[in-house]
Every structure is written in structure tokens, then in C-alpha cells.
Write a protein that holds these residues in place. Structure first.
Motif: not given
Length: 108
Positions: A4-17, A19-21, A24-30, A35-38
Motif C-alpha cells: 500500500t506504500k509507494e517509494i519513488c526515486i529519480w535516477v540518471s540515464e547512466d544510473e538506470k542503465a 541498474i538494468q545491467e 539482467n546479470a541476476c536473470h531478473m526481469t522485473n 530494486i525491492l530485493k536489493m
């Protein structure tokens, strides 16, 4: 558990890339799940070990062989030395593979 609670963060394009990398290395798609697990656990350990599949296969093989030997013995027939030797060889292989997995896990 209902979320029921939301947390919102802002990241740069580089940071998002980055995080995505890492995601992907953890074989996660969501990304939310990643981010919650980390955020909660601080790490994700990917245990993609083909050795575990091989161990499972060897255990099934040995189980089938042991059942066949039991059927033979229950029928009054003898057990073959070659079958016993094969089971022992596969069991030694399983033991060595488990030891190697423990060593890999100890390095984490």
C-alpha cells in the motif's frame, strides 16, 4: 501481503542503465522486484549452477538402479556386481560435485 506504500526515486540515464545491467546479470526481469530485493537484502545471489541439474539427474539414476536391484533381490535373484559398482561410481561423483558446490558457495 498487500502493498500500500509507494517509494519513488529519480535516477540518471547512466544510473538506470547500470541498474538494468545488474538486474539482467541476476536473470531478473522485473525492475521493481529487483530494486525491492536489493533495498531489503542488499544483494542477490544467482545460483544458476548446472551442477545441481546434473546431481539431480545422477540421484534419479541411482534411485532407479537401487529400485531395480531391490526388485531383483525380492524376487530371489542375485544383485549384479556391475550394478553396485555403477551406483558407487555415481555416488562418488555426486559427493565430489557437492563438495565443489560448497567451495563455490563459501566464496560468496
Amino acid at each position: 501481503m498487500k502493498k500500500t506504500k509507494e517509494i519513488c526515486i529519480w535516477v540518471s540515464e547512466d544510473e538506470k542503465a547500470q541498474i538494468q545491467e545488474k538486474m539482467n546479470a541476476c536473470h531478473m526481469t522485473n525492475m521493481s522486484a529487483y530494486i525491492l530485493k536489493m533495498a531489503i537484502d542488499g544483494m542477490i545471489i544467482n545460483l544458476d549452477m548446472p551442477e545441481l541439474k546434473e546431481i539431480s539427474s545422477l540421484l534419479r539414476y541411482n534411485g532407479n538402479n537401487i529400485n531395480q536391484i531391490a526388485k531383483r533381490l525380492n524376487s530371489g535373484l542375485p544383485a549384479y556386481a556391475s550394478d553396485i559398482a555403477d551406483i558407487k561410481e555415481k555416488q562418488a561423483r555426486i559427493t565430489e560435485m557437492v563438495r565443489e558446490i560448497y567451495l563455490k558457495l563459501a566464496k560468496l
